[in-house]
Design an enzyme around this catalytic site. Sequence first.
Site, PDB file in Angstrom:
ATOM      1  N   SER A 142     -15.570 101.151 -16.085  1.00  0.00           N
ATOM      2  CA  SER A 142     -17.029 101.293 -16.161  1.00  0.00           C
ATOM      3  C   SER A 142     -17.522 101.293 -17.607  1.00  0.00           C
ATOM      4  O   SER A 142     -16.767 101.619 -18.540  1.00  0.00           O
ATOM      5  CB  SER A 142     -17.465 102.586 -15.480  1.00  0.00           C
ATOM      6  OG  SER A 142     -16.914 102.682 -14.185  1.00  0.00           O
TER       7      SER A 142
HETATM    8  N1  SAH Z   1     -12.666 105.194 -12.983  1.00  0.00           N
HETATM    9  C1  SAH Z   1     -12.198 103.848 -13.200  1.00  0.00           C
HETATM   10  C2  SAH Z   1     -13.204 102.829 -12.722  1.00  0.00           C
HETATM   11  C3  SAH Z   1     -12.557 101.902 -11.766  1.00  0.00           C
HETATM   12  S1  SAH Z   1     -13.636 100.884 -10.798  1.00  0.00           S
HETATM   13  C4  SAH Z   1     -11.817 103.644 -14.651  1.00  0.00           C
HETATM   14  O1  SAH Z   1     -12.009 104.564 -15.452  1.00  0.00           O
HETATM   15  O2  SAH Z   1     -11.279 102.582 -14.989  1.00  0.00           O
HETATM   16  C5  SAH Z   1     -13.463 101.587  -9.199  1.00  0.00           C
HETATM   17  C6  SAH Z   1     -12.090 101.670  -8.620  1.00  0.00           C
HETATM   18  O3  SAH Z   1     -12.236 102.201  -7.298  1.00  0.00           O
HETATM   19  C7  SAH Z   1     -11.346 100.348  -8.429  1.00  0.00           C
HETATM   20  O4  SAH Z   1     -10.113 100.435  -9.080  1.00  0.00           O
HETATM   21  C8  SAH Z   1     -11.173 100.229  -6.924  1.00  0.00           C
HETATM   22  O5  SAH Z   1      -9.966  99.608  -6.536  1.00  0.00           O
HETATM   23  C9  SAH Z   1     -11.215 101.674  -6.487  1.00  0.00           C
HETATM   24  N2  SAH Z   1     -11.568 101.942  -5.096  1.00  0.00           N
HETATM   25  C10 SAH Z   1     -12.462 101.316  -4.307  1.00  0.00           C
HETATM   26  N3  SAH Z   1     -12.495 101.888  -3.083  1.00  0.00           N
HETATM   27  C11 SAH Z   1     -11.607 102.924  -3.106  1.00  0.00           C
HETATM   28  C12 SAH Z   1     -11.186 103.899  -2.137  1.00  0.00           C
HETATM   29  N4  SAH Z   1     -11.694 103.946  -0.902  1.00  0.00           N
HETATM   30  N5  SAH Z   1     -10.252 104.796  -2.518  1.00  0.00           N
HETATM   31  C13 SAH Z   1      -9.721 104.788  -3.764  1.00  0.00           C
HETATM   32  N6  SAH Z   1     -10.081 103.885  -4.711  1.00  0.00           N
HETATM   33  C14 SAH Z   1     -11.010 102.968  -4.391  1.00  0.00           C
END
Ligand code: SAH
Length: 232
Positions: free
Chosen positions: A73
């Site tokens: 993000s």
């Molecule tokens: N906090 C992360 C942002 C990642 S973007 C960072 O600091 O890099 C959001 C993430 O949520 C993605 O990796 C995606 O695969 C994950 N995601 C989506 N749905 C999910 C679910 N139901 N359970 C766990 N992870 C999920």
Amino acid sequence: MLLGHEERDREERTFADARAQMVEQQLRARGITDARVLDAMRELPRHEFVPPRVRRFAYEDSPLPIGSGQTISQPLMVATMLEALELKGHERVLDVGTGSAYQAALLSRLARHVVSIEIVPALARTAQSTLTRLGKGNVRVILGDGSLGWPSDAPYQAIVVAAGAPRVPAALVDQLDDDEGRLAIPVGEPSGQRLLRVRKRDQVLTTEELAWCEFVPLRGRAGWPRNGAAVA
Ligand code: SAH
């Protein structure tokens, strides 16, 4: 060999300067005030969490691709969510959507214990090795569906979701601490969401709207299916 070291040192200094600038211009100038959040983001090397080809953009004012169609993000959005959690240091936190583990690593410093859950196996693996390499021992990465939370470590004083949900998942509210729980989660359409903070205090829920945002979709049982429509 010596040159290699010097080059690395120079690169680290350049990144440290970029990080200080990120904190001042992207975060403090736009209203982030929590000193613990600002300090953590000034110190944690964001470039260690992105793939080599986008490393040089690590401190820009934008999300970046991390593989598997997912993104790390935008720094301002990470800071906004972390500030919304009002962490003091004693909390157990659930981090839904580990992704690169950047946010999990920041949480590891802001709270006592972090459970971070990721649904994409390749991302969970890379995240775990990044956290191990950087010595973040109080974070546990779990491969699973975070839309259902992680009941075995509940209650959590704070829960943060880094993917856009069609609605607030009931399981996450259930797993919040009854006296001091807060949940930060983007809720809305896949094209855009409102960042909400849900508080549970003396078992009473209140919801505030903090910002507009655009996150990747939350998958899983309480998220969006691949074709875009919400699960009932
Ligand atoms: N906090 C992360 C942002 C990642 S973007 C960072 O600091 O890099 C959001 C993430 O949520 C993605 O990796 C995606 O695969 C994950 N995601 C989506 N749905 C999910 C679910 N139901 N359970 C766990 N992870 C999920």
